[in-house]
Motif scaffolding. Structure first.
Motif, mmCIF file in Angstrom:
data_model
loop_
_atom_site.group_PDB
_atom_site.id
_atom_site.type_symbol
_atom_site.label_atom_id
_atom_site.label_comp_id
_atom_site.label_asym_id
_atom_site.label_seq_id
_atom_site.Cartn_x
_atom_site.Cartn_y
_atom_site.Cartn_z
ATOM 1 N N ARG A 62 0.825 -1.205 0.000
ATOM 2 C CA ARG A 62 0.000 0.000 0.000
ATOM 3 C C ARG A 62 0.863 1.261 0.000
ATOM 4 N NH1 ARG A 62 -4.634 -1.824 4.437
ATOM 5 N NH2 ARG A 62 -5.974 -2.955 2.952
ATOM 6 N N ALA A 85 0.745 4.249 -2.625
ATOM 7 C CA ALA A 85 0.589 5.624 -2.148
ATOM 8 C C ALA A 85 1.634 6.535 -2.783
ATOM 9 C CB ALA A 85 0.702 5.668 -0.622
ATOM 10 N N ARG A 100 0.974 9.785 -5.337
ATOM 11 C CA ARG A 100 1.545 11.128 -5.151
ATOM 12 C C ARG A 100 2.279 11.575 -6.410
ATOM 13 N NH1 ARG A 100 6.539 12.324 -4.357
ATOM 14 N NH2 ARG A 100 7.119 10.253 -3.573
ATOM 15 N N ASP A 156 -6.760 8.948 -7.945
ATOM 16 C CA ASP A 156 -7.828 8.554 -7.012
ATOM 17 C C ASP A 156 -7.905 7.048 -6.760
ATOM 18 O OD1 ASP A 156 -8.480 11.161 -6.595
ATOM 19 O OD2 ASP A 156 -10.160 11.203 -7.994
ATOM 20 N N GLU A 206 -4.951 5.980 -4.615
ATOM 21 C CA GLU A 206 -5.071 6.429 -3.228
ATOM 22 C C GLU A 206 -6.078 5.569 -2.461
ATOM 23 O OE1 GLU A 206 -6.032 10.521 -3.723
ATOM 24 O OE2 GLU A 206 -3.929 11.172 -3.759
ATOM 25 N N LYS A 207 -7.109 5.151 -3.147
ATOM 26 C CA LYS A 207 -8.088 4.269 -2.514
ATOM 27 C C LYS A 207 -7.449 2.931 -2.175
ATOM 28 C CE LYS A 207 -12.699 2.284 -3.146
ATOM 29 N NZ LYS A 207 -13.870 2.146 -4.076
ATOM 30 N N ALA A 241 -5.269 3.004 0.913
ATOM 31 C CA ALA A 241 -6.039 2.966 2.164
ATOM 32 C C ALA A 241 -5.397 3.809 3.267
ATOM 33 C CB ALA A 241 -6.208 1.516 2.639
ATOM 34 N N GLY A 242 -4.865 4.962 2.898
ATOM 35 C CA GLY A 242 -4.308 5.872 3.891
ATOM 36 C C GLY A 242 -2.935 5.493 4.408
ATOM 37 N N GLN A 243 -2.295 4.508 3.804
ATOM 38 C CA GLN A 243 -0.975 4.074 4.262
ATOM 39 C C GLN A 243 0.068 5.167 4.028
ATOM 40 O OE1 GLN A 243 0.203 1.096 5.787
ATOM 41 N NE2 GLN A 243 1.999 2.406 5.968
ATOM 42 N N ASP A 244 0.891 5.438 5.032
ATOM 43 C CA ASP A 244 1.966 6.419 4.924
ATOM 44 C C ASP A 244 3.092 5.837 4.073
ATOM 45 O OD1 ASP A 244 3.975 8.270 5.233
ATOM 46 O OD2 ASP A 244 3.744 8.470 7.401
ATOM 47 N N GLU A 245 3.490 6.557 3.030
ATOM 48 C CA GLU A 245 4.527 6.033 2.139
ATOM 49 C C GLU A 245 5.909 6.033 2.783
ATOM 50 O OE1 GLU A 245 5.925 9.027 -1.067
ATOM 51 O OE2 GLU A 245 3.812 9.520 -0.756
#
Length: 283
Positions: free
Chosen positions: A83, A87, A91, A190, A193-194, A197-201
């Motif tokens: 993820r 991510a 970006r 989009d 990013e979905k 799932a909000g994972q920090d790269e």
């Protein structure tokens, strides 16, 4: 002074195209910012040719880990490091798109190229054993997670690099898609990013540093990277411990750690102690 065939002072790019490829020469041209004088820099063409070759080789490597089937289903991306990779790609898509919209093609190339090399040097090396899963050491869902992240990343990079490396990108595209990449849609952030799932790269950055530290020991000892660790002790900032634990299975496989891998506290990610097994016999 005018160029003239009769005077024999005509300069053509044919020799450069043959030496560095069309993609290499185009990369040099694309590296020049609008409104500035572009200095003739043959080294830039060499870099462009190397990037084109890497796009071909890394993409083939990533797309064939599952055999003939290439998985583009983002729902199968479940592990944190996979993820994190997606991510990062999301970006890059946003930044490259914004750069093109601002007529800054050079910035679009810079951000894409930087992320692509990180993808090759860090992520691809980290997850290749899980993606291959030759000895069924990993759960099928974990293997499918890596394969989907690899495929989606390659697909995005091919589209992003197509304006700069048109021939290499078209070749890679032909391996898994119909038509031409130059008529395909531009990547969209989009869905990526979905899938992230909000994972920090930043997880990917930490994993890359940990793998580099493990490999550096073998390079300094002048032994093959296939040499196994009987044991190894790693130090890292306390804030990075949880991230390293999240990629520990991949790290062990990628760095060939057969014994214990302990993690202690330190200012930077580094190896504080280790025992290497005898180097494997050469084929």
């Amino acid at each position: 002074k005018k160029m003239s065939k009769s005077k024999g002072n005509v300069v053509t790019p044919l020799g450069l195209l043959e030496k560095h490829s069309s993609d290499g020469v185009r990369y040099w041209a694309a590296s020049a910012r609008l409104g500035t004088d572009a200095a003739f820099e043959e080294n830039q063409m060499k870099i462009g040719r190397r990037l084109a070759i890497k796009l071909l080789n890394a993409s083939k490597f990533a797309l064939t880990m599952g055999g003939d089937a290439v998985e583009f289903n983002p729902a199968k991306i479940t592990l944190p490091v996979d993820r994190a990779m997606v991510a990062t790609v999301a970006r890059v898509v946003r930044e490259a798109t914004a750069a093109f919209e601002a007529y800054d093609h050079t910035r679009a190339l810079e951000v894409t190229e930087s992320a692509f090399w990180s993808f090759c040097d860090d992520y691809l090396e980290l997850v290749k054993d899980r993606a291959y899963n030759r000895d069924d050491q990993f759960a099928l869902a974990d293997t499918e997670s890596a394969r989907a992240a690899l495929a989606l990343s390659v697909d995005a990079f091919v589209r992003l690099l197509a304006p700069f490396l048109p021939f290499a990108a078209e070749e890679v595209w032909s391996w898994y898609a119909k038509g031409s990449v130059h008529r395909a849609t531009w990547p969209v952030a989009d869905p990526l990013e979905k899938a992230a799932a909000g994972q920090d790269e930043s997880l990917l950055t930490v994993a890359g540093e940990a793998l580099a530290a493990l490999r550096r020991v073998k390079s300094e000892n002048k032994v093959s990277q296939r040499t196994t660790y009987a044991s190894v002790a790693m130090i890292a900032p306390k804030a990075s411990h949880e991230q390293i634990e999240a990629v520990l299975a991949d790290l062990r496989q990628a760095a060939h750690v057969r014994g214990p891998l302990e993690i202690g506290e330190g200012e930077n990610i580094a190896i504080s102690g280790y025992e290497l097994d005898p180097a494997p016999a050469k084929n």
